[in-house]
Design an enzyme around this catalytic site. Sequence first.
Site, PDB file in Angstrom:
ATOM      1  N   LYS A  51     -26.072 -23.302 -43.659  1.00 25.77           N
ATOM      2  CA  LYS A  51     -25.768 -24.535 -43.294  1.00 25.77           C
ATOM      3  C   LYS A  51     -24.180 -24.643 -42.822  1.00 25.77           C
ATOM      4  O   LYS A  51     -23.486 -25.584 -42.824  1.00 25.77           O
ATOM      5  CB  LYS A  51     -25.909 -25.712 -44.079  1.00 25.77           C
ATOM      6  N   HIS A 109     -26.723 -14.417 -45.290  1.00 27.55           N
ATOM      7  CA  HIS A 109     -26.100 -15.303 -46.157  1.00 27.55           C
ATOM      8  C   HIS A 109     -26.109 -14.575 -47.764  1.00 27.55           C
ATOM      9  O   HIS A 109     -25.734 -15.200 -48.552  1.00 27.55           O
ATOM     10  CB  HIS A 109     -27.370 -16.451 -46.525  1.00 27.55           C
ATOM     11  N   ARG A 131     -17.623 -23.437 -44.376  1.00 32.92           N
ATOM     12  CA  ARG A 131     -17.624 -24.859 -43.854  1.00 32.92           C
ATOM     13  C   ARG A 131     -17.309 -25.804 -45.039  1.00 32.92           C
ATOM     14  O   ARG A 131     -17.688 -25.606 -46.502  1.00 32.92           O
ATOM     15  CB  ARG A 131     -19.072 -25.150 -43.521  1.00 32.92           C
ATOM     16  N   SER A 139     -25.943 -31.186 -45.196  1.00 34.70           N
ATOM     17  CA  SER A 139     -26.599 -30.449 -44.051  1.00 34.70           C
ATOM     18  C   SER A 139     -27.874 -29.663 -44.966  1.00 34.70           C
ATOM     19  O   SER A 139     -29.077 -29.668 -44.435  1.00 34.70           O
ATOM     20  CB  SER A 139     -25.909 -29.556 -43.561  1.00 34.70           C
ATOM     21  N   TYR A 194     -15.810 -23.560 -39.995  1.00 39.94           N
ATOM     22  CA  TYR A 194     -16.697 -24.426 -39.105  1.00 39.94           C
ATOM     23  C   TYR A 194     -15.816 -25.583 -38.488  1.00 39.94           C
ATOM     24  O   TYR A 194     -15.886 -25.713 -37.397  1.00 39.94           O
ATOM     25  CB  TYR A 194     -17.731 -25.259 -39.923  1.00 39.94           C
ATOM     26  N   THR A 229     -21.523 -25.402 -27.291  1.00 37.20           N
ATOM     27  CA  THR A 229     -21.084 -26.715 -27.788  1.00 37.20           C
ATOM     28  C   THR A 229     -22.348 -27.208 -28.706  1.00 37.20           C
ATOM     29  O   THR A 229     -23.703 -26.946 -28.010  1.00 37.20           O
ATOM     30  CB  THR A 229     -20.463 -27.674 -26.751  1.00 37.20           C
ATOM     31  N   PHE A 230     -22.420 -28.094 -29.263  1.00 33.42           N
ATOM     32  CA  PHE A 230     -23.272 -28.708 -30.074  1.00 33.42           C
ATOM     33  C   PHE A 230     -24.432 -29.322 -28.882  1.00 33.42           C
ATOM     34  O   PHE A 230     -25.625 -29.224 -28.913  1.00 33.42           O
ATOM     35  CB  PHE A 230     -22.872 -29.924 -31.031  1.00 33.42           C
ATOM     36  N   MET A 233     -25.949 -26.710 -26.923  1.00 39.91           N
ATOM     37  CA  MET A 233     -27.149 -26.014 -27.773  1.00 39.91           C
ATOM     38  C   MET A 233     -28.314 -26.819 -27.994  1.00 39.91           C
ATOM     39  O   MET A 233     -29.505 -26.161 -27.831  1.00 39.91           O
ATOM     40  CB  MET A 233     -26.396 -25.257 -28.921  1.00 39.91           C
ATOM     41  N   ARG A 258     -28.749 -30.749 -36.361  1.00 41.91           N
ATOM     42  CA  ARG A 258     -28.670 -32.378 -36.748  1.00 41.91           C
ATOM     43  C   ARG A 258     -27.648 -33.183 -36.360  1.00 41.91           C
ATOM     44  O   ARG A 258     -27.900 -34.030 -35.378  1.00 41.91           O
ATOM     45  CB  ARG A 258     -28.780 -32.406 -38.280  1.00 41.91           C
ATOM     46  N   GLY A 260     -24.094 -31.851 -36.626  1.00 36.94           N
ATOM     47  CA  GLY A 260     -22.801 -31.196 -35.964  1.00 36.94           C
ATOM     48  C   GLY A 260     -21.437 -31.760 -36.060  1.00 36.94           C
ATOM     49  O   GLY A 260     -20.694 -31.493 -35.089  1.00 36.94           O
TER      50      GLY A 260
HETATM   51  P1  A3P Z   1     -25.671 -30.427 -39.534  1.00 44.51           P
HETATM   52  O1  A3P Z   1     -26.739 -30.539 -40.312  1.00 44.51           O
HETATM   53  O2  A3P Z   1     -24.381 -30.754 -40.358  1.00 44.51           O
HETATM   54  O3  A3P Z   1     -25.730 -31.002 -38.308  1.00 44.51           O
HETATM   55  P2  A3P Z   1     -26.945 -23.052 -40.103  1.00 44.51           P
HETATM   56  O4  A3P Z   1     -26.889 -22.533 -38.642  1.00 44.51           O
HETATM   57  O5  A3P Z   1     -25.905 -22.172 -40.887  1.00 44.51           O
HETATM   58  O6  A3P Z   1     -28.150 -23.337 -40.954  1.00 44.51           O
HETATM   59  O7  A3P Z   1     -25.836 -24.336 -39.840  1.00 44.51           O
HETATM   60  C1  A3P Z   1     -26.457 -25.508 -39.236  1.00 44.51           C
HETATM   61  C2  A3P Z   1     -25.408 -26.590 -39.499  1.00 44.51           C
HETATM   62  O8  A3P Z   1     -24.723 -26.289 -38.120  1.00 44.51           O
HETATM   63  C3  A3P Z   1     -26.144 -27.756 -38.784  1.00 44.51           C
HETATM   64  O9  A3P Z   1     -25.283 -28.834 -39.210  1.00 44.51           O
HETATM   65  C4  A3P Z   1     -25.798 -27.805 -37.144  1.00 44.51           C
HETATM   66  O10 A3P Z   1     -25.888 -29.034 -36.620  1.00 44.51           O
HETATM   67  C5  A3P Z   1     -24.402 -27.271 -36.977  1.00 44.51           C
HETATM   68  N1  A3P Z   1     -24.386 -26.516 -35.797  1.00 44.51           N
HETATM   69  C6  A3P Z   1     -24.962 -25.606 -35.144  1.00 44.51           C
HETATM   70  N2  A3P Z   1     -24.190 -25.436 -33.836  1.00 44.51           N
HETATM   71  C7  A3P Z   1     -23.281 -26.261 -33.824  1.00 44.51           C
HETATM   72  C8  A3P Z   1     -22.253 -26.552 -32.855  1.00 44.51           C
HETATM   73  N3  A3P Z   1     -22.375 -25.953 -31.552  1.00 44.51           N
HETATM   74  N4  A3P Z   1     -21.365 -27.364 -33.130  1.00 44.51           N
HETATM   75  C9  A3P Z   1     -21.564 -28.172 -34.249  1.00 44.51           C
HETATM   76  N5  A3P Z   1     -22.197 -28.001 -35.339  1.00 44.51           N
HETATM   77  C10 A3P Z   1     -23.242 -26.979 -35.049  1.00 44.51           C
END
Ligand code: A3P
Length: 300
Positions: A51, A109, A131, A139, A194, A229-230, A233, A258, A260
Amino acid sequence: MDLNDGKTVSYALVPHKGFNLINGIHDPDDVDQIYNLEIRDSDVFAVTYPKSGTIWMQQILLLLEAKGDVTAISKHNTKSNADCIPWIELSGCREAFIAAPSPRWRVTHLQHHFMPAALSQRKGKVIYVARNPKDVLVSYFHFHKVANMLETPKDFDDFFEKFMRGDVFACSWFEHIKTWYSNKDDMNMLFITYEEMVQDLHSAVRKMSLFLGKELTEEQLANVVKHSTFHNMRKIPQANYEQVPGYLLNHHQGKFMRKGTIGDWKNHFTVAQNERFDEVFHREMQDFPLSFIWDIRDIE
Ligand code: A3P
């Protein structure tokens, strides 16, 4: 566990050498052999505690390789980005890694002690993405509801306790970051957060491209940023795991991508939980010169 697409799977955490793996997803014997893998100079591992932006790194790395051309990555990407840049620790991925042509880019991981010894002889490259752990916890809590391979928490308080005990896949956030960080000078490692990526994605991507020795024009770099970008994506099915089958991710329970953002923990932690977290963070991290951004307002 009987899931909506008819597959029956049974997952559980498997403690293995100070780490928790997931039965049915990881094979401990296979994971043990990762240590002996031969590493090429062109190999790259993006390392994250769950996460912390793994999916984000998959998207950025794919785009850097494609020089920002998003159509090139969707053309090759019939499934998700995770099929192109998989976790080295998943069952079967080690053999595929050995046979794969260069460049071999993977995410993991795993704790540092499982990873190829050759990384500590400055072979290959490592990007560690950290992060702030309060947002990781939140998350991860939500992800446990979506991920069928992880036990659904009773409630947030229950998950908070599990996370603090390290009773989750990948164990303790503190141990993960401390062991990787302590070994960073032995490796070709870029350590990035992050929050830095949220704050200034362009600079973060430029840093990664320089570190990886990728020569991109300003326009290509801008395209990498644009498509990672969130907001963007979320619109690309391959980039947000929409194609991951329902027996692994229950898409009805929530989106992988979710919120981001930084600071969602404030909507979840009680005052007491926050005080306890701060105390543990201070104790665990006092010898590590790492500071985190805890609130999006601190960078706006
Ligand atoms: P949240 O659940 O807080 O939204 P992982 O891939 O390691 O499992 O991490 C997932 C987390 O990274 C999620 O956090 C997701 O939304 C966030 N994330 C993925 N892509 C992102 C982006 N482009 N910008 C910001 N956050 C991002």
